[in-house]
Design an enzyme around this catalytic site. Sequence first.
Site, PDB file in Angstrom:
ATOM      1  N   TYR A 152     -14.749  -1.956  -3.370  1.00 24.12           N
ATOM      2  CA  TYR A 152     -14.499  -1.895  -1.921  1.00 24.12           C
ATOM      3  C   TYR A 152     -13.206  -1.123  -1.679  1.00 24.12           C
ATOM      4  O   TYR A 152     -12.186  -1.398  -2.310  1.00 24.12           O
ATOM      5  CB  TYR A 152     -14.354  -3.319  -1.359  1.00 24.12           C
ATOM      6  N   ASP A 254      -6.617   3.329  -5.688  1.00 20.27           N
ATOM      7  CA  ASP A 254      -6.548   2.452  -4.527  1.00 20.27           C
ATOM      8  C   ASP A 254      -5.782   1.207  -4.979  1.00 20.27           C
ATOM      9  O   ASP A 254      -6.347   0.288  -5.567  1.00 20.27           O
ATOM     10  CB  ASP A 254      -7.966   2.112  -4.055  1.00 20.27           C
ATOM     11  N   LYS A 282      -1.459  -4.055   2.186  1.00 22.11           N
ATOM     12  CA  LYS A 282      -1.228  -5.465   1.854  1.00 22.11           C
ATOM     13  C   LYS A 282       0.245  -5.782   1.509  1.00 22.11           C
ATOM     14  O   LYS A 282       1.072  -5.795   2.405  1.00 22.11           O
ATOM     15  CB  LYS A 282      -2.190  -5.906   0.758  1.00 22.11           C
TER      16      LYS A 282
HETATM   17  C1  LIG Z   1      -9.002  -2.352  -2.735  1.00 17.47           C
HETATM   18  C2  LIG Z   1      -9.004  -2.330  -1.255  1.00 17.47           C
HETATM   19  N1  LIG Z   1      -8.944  -1.164  -0.612  1.00 17.47           N
HETATM   20  C3  LIG Z   1      -8.929  -1.088   0.732  1.00 17.47           C
HETATM   21  C4  LIG Z   1      -8.998  -2.224   1.482  1.00 17.47           C
HETATM   22  C5  LIG Z   1      -8.997  -2.135   2.975  1.00 17.47           C
HETATM   23  O1  LIG Z   1      -7.789  -2.595   3.467  1.00 17.47           O
HETATM   24  P1  LIG Z   1      -7.657  -3.100   4.982  1.00 17.47           P
HETATM   25  O2  LIG Z   1      -8.403  -4.369   5.085  1.00 17.47           O
HETATM   26  O3  LIG Z   1      -6.176  -3.244   5.175  1.00 17.47           O
HETATM   27  O4  LIG Z   1      -8.225  -2.017   5.826  1.00 17.47           O
HETATM   28  C6  LIG Z   1      -9.071  -3.477   0.862  1.00 17.47           C
HETATM   29  C7  LIG Z   1      -9.140  -4.717   1.653  1.00 17.47           C
HETATM   30  O5  LIG Z   1      -9.306  -5.797   1.179  1.00 17.47           O
HETATM   31  C8  LIG Z   1      -9.078  -3.528  -0.548  1.00 17.47           C
HETATM   32  O6  LIG Z   1      -9.163  -4.699  -1.190  1.00 17.47           O
END
Ligand SMILES: Cc1ncc(COP(=O)(O)O)c(C=O)c1O
Length: 443
Positions: A152, A254, A282
């Site tokens: 994700y 990521d 985060k």
């Molecule tokens: C690995 C990863 N990338 C991107 C995101 C997306 O982040 P956001 O919820 O701040 O848009 C998340 C969200 O949990 C994530 O776990």
Amino acid sequence: MTTHAQEWDRYRSQTRKSVEMYARAERVLPLGVSSNFRTYEPYPIYIQRAEGSKMWDVDGREYTDFSMCFGAMMVGHANPVMVKAIAEAAAEGTLYGMPHDREVRAAELICERFGLEQMRFTNSGSESTMHAIRLARTYTGRDKVMKFEGAYHGGHDTVLVSVKPPKAKLGPARHPNPLPVGQGIPALTLENTVVAQWNDPLSVRDLLEKHENKVAAVILEPILMNVGVMPPRDGFLQELRALCDEFGCLLIFDEVKTGAKLAWGGAQEHYGVKADIVCLAKAIGGGLPLGAFGARRELMDPIAQFHSFHAGTYASNPLATTACVTALDRVLTRDVFPKATALGDALAEGHNKIIKKHGLRACAVNLGVNGTVFWRKTPPTNYREWLDQDFAAFWRYWHMNLNRGVIPQAQCYDEQWTVSAVHTQKDVDHMLSVFDEVAREMA
Ligand SMILES: Cc1ncc(COP(=O)(O)O)c(C=O)c1O
């Protein structure tokens, strides 16, 4: 032994105000929540306040929180250092629409910590990965993006592919079918997302050969955390680095979940592998909405040249960047990570002992500050193996923990626990004593 139905009755009887709130919420918010990741059966508890490692719901029940907002609250809830800095910043104005001193300091701290020459702020992880991908497409002049099955990367179309694909439609292991998440993803977008198998360098090589000169970037979480905690096999990240160099595509880490969590400098520091573009969110926001993406200067140049669009009304807002500076400078300091990792390791060890004692078909893993219980005998190494577990057992475990005052991890079986900067041995002991009771009931 209590049945799951009895646990639901207990849940309902202990969370009467949450039921009322849910009834109100559902009228105005689909599913009664503001993010689909917050819903679960029969209804979620609604939170009133949080402090340290604890949260209290609207019924006044106390929970030891090991979700910490999906790991975003690495600084701990209402950390006094954060609260003071944010309150003082609020008094100086919350949005300028002009550059300011705090964003410069925050960017300096992020660049130094994550080995970047330049970066731009966003408001979320989704925005960070979206901009990183656009930048990679601009820089390489290619359209396709490779991601891994089960991963994700946020809520935009290019990466809303094969996040939790159904077993029946997966296709060949080495060449997984790209499957959209829900509807509304244009077919053309889908054509530009190539899905590879995690921990399988041959899958990546085959697909890069098949789509030669078309793949702009390989995007990955250095540890797959949409399926618990699934580390790369030894050497896998190094192989990905080499494959990206060979095929002229960019490596995007990521690090939304690993940045300022897995180690002081995130996964790049932990694994000693350098990505071309790093996405953050985060933990770096210290509890406020903040994301970032960065790279070496030459890679960020398309933004300076107005070739790759990046802008945002709320980007680098003074509150969030103040929180970022405070979090990175004063809370998430180097000494925090070995301490939190030791507590996480103790959680996994304690869970495994209890699992063995009660003969459960499960296993616990921890890596850095994140860990999870898999409801299968051995830790899975890719999404397909991960699918093969007892998800009903997870939901029993989840409700039984909530009923006993512990949020054992972020909601849903695909998540993990987070040991924040403020968790203590006492929190770990509490979680393990509750798990011992839960495991006895589940055995
Ligand atoms: C690995 C990863 N990338 C991107 C995101 C997306 O982040 P956001 O919820 O701040 O848009 C998340 C969200 O949990 C994530 O776990």
